[in-house]
Write a protein that holds these residues in place. Structure first.
Motif, PDB file in Angstrom:
ATOM      1  N   ILE A  27      36.942  18.375  30.567  1.00  0.00           N
ATOM      2  CA  ILE A  27      36.418  19.668  31.000  1.00  0.00           C
ATOM      3  C   ILE A  27      35.668  20.255  29.815  1.00  0.00           C
ATOM      4  CG2 ILE A  27      36.942  21.967  31.871  1.00  0.00           C
ATOM      5  CD1 ILE A  27      39.531  20.875  33.025  1.00  0.00           C
ATOM      6  N   PHE A  28      34.405  20.573  30.037  1.00  0.00           N
ATOM      7  CA  PHE A  28      33.578  21.070  28.947  1.00  0.00           C
ATOM      8  C   PHE A  28      33.440  22.593  29.016  1.00  0.00           C
ATOM      9  CE2 PHE A  28      32.478  16.918  27.531  1.00  0.00           C
ATOM     10  CZ  PHE A  28      32.427  16.134  28.662  1.00  0.00           C
ATOM     11  N   ASN A  29      33.102  23.156  27.879  1.00  0.00           N
ATOM     12  CA  ASN A  29      32.841  24.609  27.790  1.00  0.00           C
ATOM     13  C   ASN A  29      34.022  25.425  28.296  1.00  0.00           C
ATOM     14  OD1 ASN A  29      30.128  24.166  26.866  1.00  0.00           O
ATOM     15  ND2 ASN A  29      29.588  23.662  28.985  1.00  0.00           N
ATOM     16  N   VAL A  30      35.198  25.085  27.799  1.00  0.00           N
ATOM     17  CA  VAL A  30      36.406  25.809  28.197  1.00  0.00           C
ATOM     18  C   VAL A  30      36.429  27.178  27.527  1.00  0.00           C
ATOM     19  CG1 VAL A  30      38.922  25.843  28.092  1.00  0.00           C
ATOM     20  CG2 VAL A  30      37.719  23.715  28.603  1.00  0.00           C
ATOM     21  N   ASN A  31      36.612  28.218  28.316  1.00  0.00           N
ATOM     22  CA  ASN A  31      36.741  29.569  27.783  1.00  0.00           C
ATOM     23  C   ASN A  31      38.201  29.918  27.510  1.00  0.00           C
ATOM     24  OD1 ASN A  31      34.008  30.248  27.774  1.00  0.00           O
ATOM     25  ND2 ASN A  31      34.064  30.785  29.948  1.00  0.00           N
ATOM     26  N   SER A  32      39.055  29.596  28.472  1.00  0.00           N
ATOM     27  CA  SER A  32      40.455  29.946  28.309  1.00  0.00           C
ATOM     28  C   SER A  32      41.328  29.046  29.172  1.00  0.00           C
ATOM     29  CB  SER A  32      40.699  31.414  28.686  1.00  0.00           C
ATOM     30  OG  SER A  32      40.460  31.619  30.066  1.00  0.00           O
ATOM     31  N   LEU A  33      42.590  28.999  28.785  1.00  0.00           N
ATOM     32  CA  LEU A  33      43.609  28.283  29.551  1.00  0.00           C
ATOM     33  C   LEU A  33      44.745  29.260  29.785  1.00  0.00           C
ATOM     34  CD1 LEU A  33      42.613  26.324  26.919  1.00  0.00           C
ATOM     35  CD2 LEU A  33      43.586  24.630  28.468  1.00  0.00           C
ATOM     36  N   ALA A  34      45.362  29.158  30.928  1.00  0.00           N
ATOM     37  CA  ALA A  34      46.361  30.178  31.258  1.00  0.00           C
ATOM     38  C   ALA A  34      47.443  29.625  32.169  1.00  0.00           C
ATOM     39  CB  ALA A  34      45.684  31.374  31.933  1.00  0.00           C
ATOM     40  N   TRP A  35      48.537  30.361  32.198  1.00  0.00           N
ATOM     41  CA  TRP A  35      49.599  30.139  33.169  1.00  0.00           C
ATOM     42  C   TRP A  35      49.704  31.382  34.053  1.00  0.00           C
ATOM     43  CZ3 TRP A  35      51.986  25.606  33.951  1.00  0.00           C
ATOM     44  CH2 TRP A  35      51.955  24.652  32.931  1.00  0.00           C
ATOM     45  N   TYR A  36      49.799  31.137  35.331  1.00  0.00           N
ATOM     46  CA  TYR A  36      50.049  32.183  36.308  1.00  0.00           C
ATOM     47  C   TYR A  36      51.349  31.836  37.024  1.00  0.00           C
ATOM     48  CZ  TYR A  36      45.239  33.959  35.954  1.00  0.00           C
ATOM     49  OH  TYR A  36      44.064  34.507  35.507  1.00  0.00           O
ATOM     50  N   ARG A  37      51.889  32.815  37.729  1.00  0.00           N
ATOM     51  CA  ARG A  37      53.059  32.536  38.554  1.00  0.00           C
ATOM     52  C   ARG A  37      53.002  33.363  39.828  1.00  0.00           C
ATOM     53  NH1 ARG A  37      57.862  35.268  34.817  1.00  0.00           N
ATOM     54  NH2 ARG A  37      57.303  37.471  35.195  1.00  0.00           N
ATOM     55  N   GLN A  38      53.683  32.853  40.831  1.00  0.00           N
ATOM     56  CA  GLN A  38      53.751  33.563  42.104  1.00  0.00           C
ATOM     57  C   GLN A  38      55.160  33.465  42.640  1.00  0.00           C
ATOM     58  OE1 GLN A  38      50.873  32.324  45.043  1.00  0.00           O
ATOM     59  NE2 GLN A  38      51.076  34.255  46.136  1.00  0.00           N
ATOM     60  N   ALA A  39      55.799  34.607  42.738  1.00  0.00           N
ATOM     61  CA  ALA A  39      57.135  34.682  43.300  1.00  0.00           C
ATOM     62  C   ALA A  39      57.035  34.887  44.809  1.00  0.00           C
ATOM     63  CB  ALA A  39      57.909  35.825  42.649  1.00  0.00           C
ATOM     64  N   PRO A  40      58.063  34.541  45.553  1.00  0.00           N
ATOM     65  CA  PRO A  40      58.032  34.713  47.013  1.00  0.00           C
ATOM     66  C   PRO A  40      57.715  36.152  47.406  1.00  0.00           C
ATOM     67  CG  PRO A  40      59.920  33.401  46.379  1.00  0.00           C
ATOM     68  CD  PRO A  40      59.314  33.901  45.105  1.00  0.00           C
ATOM     69  N   GLY A  41      56.744  36.311  48.280  1.00  0.00           N
ATOM     70  CA  GLY A  41      56.387  37.635  48.755  1.00  0.00           C
ATOM     71  C   GLY A  41      55.564  38.468  47.807  1.00  0.00           C
ATOM     72  N   LYS A  42      55.170  37.868  46.685  1.00  0.00           N
ATOM     73  CA  LYS A  42      54.383  38.617  45.695  1.00  0.00           C
ATOM     74  C   LYS A  42      53.053  37.921  45.447  1.00  0.00           C
ATOM     75  CE  LYS A  42      58.270  40.717  43.255  1.00  0.00           C
ATOM     76  NZ  LYS A  42      58.879  40.978  41.917  1.00  0.00           N
ATOM     77  N   GLU A  43      52.131  38.651  44.847  1.00  0.00           N
ATOM     78  CA  GLU A  43      50.838  38.077  44.509  1.00  0.00           C
ATOM     79  C   GLU A  43      50.944  37.254  43.226  1.00  0.00           C
ATOM     80  OE1 GLU A  43      47.912  41.502  46.463  1.00  0.00           O
ATOM     81  OE2 GLU A  43      47.882  41.116  44.315  1.00  0.00           O
ATOM     82  N   ARG A  44      50.010  36.337  43.085  1.00  0.00           N
ATOM     83  CA  ARG A  44      49.951  35.551  41.860  1.00  0.00           C
ATOM     84  C   ARG A  44      49.594  36.468  40.693  1.00  0.00           C
ATOM     85  NH1 ARG A  44      46.879  29.846  42.084  1.00  0.00           N
ATOM     86  NH2 ARG A  44      48.213  29.824  43.929  1.00  0.00           N
ATOM     87  N   GLU A  45      50.288  36.272  39.581  1.00  0.00           N
ATOM     88  CA  GLU A  45      50.058  37.133  38.424  1.00  0.00           C
ATOM     89  C   GLU A  45      49.898  36.294  37.167  1.00  0.00           C
ATOM     90  OE1 GLU A  45      53.469  39.647  37.862  1.00  0.00           O
ATOM     91  OE2 GLU A  45      54.811  37.972  37.443  1.00  0.00           O
ATOM     92  N   LEU A  46      49.145  36.844  36.240  1.00  0.00           N
ATOM     93  CA  LEU A  46      48.949  36.183  34.954  1.00  0.00           C
ATOM     94  C   LEU A  46      50.233  36.258  34.139  1.00  0.00           C
ATOM     95  CD1 LEU A  46      47.032  34.908  32.809  1.00  0.00           C
ATOM     96  CD2 LEU A  46      46.592  37.252  32.039  1.00  0.00           C
ATOM     97  N   VAL A  47      50.620  35.136  33.563  1.00  0.00           N
ATOM     98  CA  VAL A  47      51.780  35.104  32.675  1.00  0.00           C
ATOM     99  C   VAL A  47      51.321  35.106  31.224  1.00  0.00           C
ATOM    100  CG1 VAL A  47      53.772  33.736  31.926  1.00  0.00           C
ATOM    101  CG2 VAL A  47      53.176  33.848  34.364  1.00  0.00           C
ATOM    102  N   ALA A  48      50.418  34.204  30.898  1.00  0.00           N
ATOM    103  CA  ALA A  48      49.932  34.098  29.511  1.00  0.00           C
ATOM    104  C   ALA A  48      48.585  33.399  29.523  1.00  0.00           C
ATOM    105  CB  ALA A  48      50.928  33.327  28.642  1.00  0.00           C
ATOM    106  N   ARG A  49      47.762  33.763  28.551  1.00  0.00           N
ATOM    107  CA  ARG A  49      46.438  33.164  28.433  1.00  0.00           C
ATOM    108  C   ARG A  49      46.165  32.872  26.970  1.00  0.00           C
ATOM    109  NH1 ARG A  49      43.365  36.720  30.942  1.00  0.00           N
ATOM    110  NH2 ARG A  49      42.931  35.477  32.785  1.00  0.00           N
ATOM    111  N   ILE A  50      45.466  31.769  26.731  1.00  0.00           N
ATOM    112  CA  ILE A  50      45.013  31.449  25.382  1.00  0.00           C
ATOM    113  C   ILE A  50      43.550  31.072  25.465  1.00  0.00           C
ATOM    114  CG2 ILE A  50      45.827  29.037  25.581  1.00  0.00           C
ATOM    115  CD1 ILE A  50      46.443  29.212  22.535  1.00  0.00           C
ATOM    116  N   THR A  51      42.743  31.640  24.578  1.00  0.00           N
ATOM    117  CA  THR A  51      41.317  31.365  24.596  1.00  0.00           C
ATOM    118  C   THR A  51      41.002  30.104  23.779  1.00  0.00           C
ATOM    119  OG1 THR A  51      40.794  32.630  22.607  1.00  0.00           O
ATOM    120  CG2 THR A  51      40.924  33.843  24.703  1.00  0.00           C
ATOM    121  N   SER A  52      39.779  29.649  23.901  1.00  0.00           N
ATOM    122  CA  SER A  52      39.375  28.484  23.126  1.00  0.00           C
ATOM    123  C   SER A  52      39.443  28.764  21.626  1.00  0.00           C
ATOM    124  CB  SER A  52      37.962  28.054  23.518  1.00  0.00           C
ATOM    125  OG  SER A  52      37.056  29.120  23.328  1.00  0.00           O
TER     126      SER A  52
END
Length: 114
Positions: A27-52
């Protein structure tokens, strides 16, 4: 290119888990990598992000407990989760944002019992 996350599982409160995510190709030109999570009945949310460039940001509920790291050369992403709480229970997704495209992994289940 596909992202494959692994390392989920079940653990008791206070325990630790480590998640990893690897890309099947380049994968070229990566800006950031991240983890998201989604609990039952909830929207997906950002957990952590790291930039290039290595800058990190964390969701308030996980600050001080989770650590994100990456290997840009291999497009490998990790999330070390310590002092886990029942409210951390969710499906965790890895995410790679490059110029013009966003990649998602299929998710890995994390279950924390009290």
């Amino acid at each position: 290119v596909q992202l494959q996350a692994s390392g989920g599982g079940s653990v008791q409160a206070g325990g630790s888990l480590s998640l990893t995510c690897a890309a099947s190709g380049s994968i070229f030109n990566v800006n950031s990598l991240a983890w998201y999570r989604q609990a039952p009945g909830k929207e997906r949310e950002l957990v952590a992000r790291i930039t290039s460039g290595g800058s990190t940001n964390y969701a308030d509920p996980v600050k001080g407990r989770f650590t994100i790291s990456r290997d840009n050369a291999k497009i490998m992403l990790s999330l070390q989760m310590n002092s886990l709480k029942p409210e951390d229970t969710a499906v965790y997704y890895c995410n790679v944002a490059s110029i013009g495209r966003v990649y998602w992994g299929k998710g890995t289940q994390v279950t924390v019992s009290s």
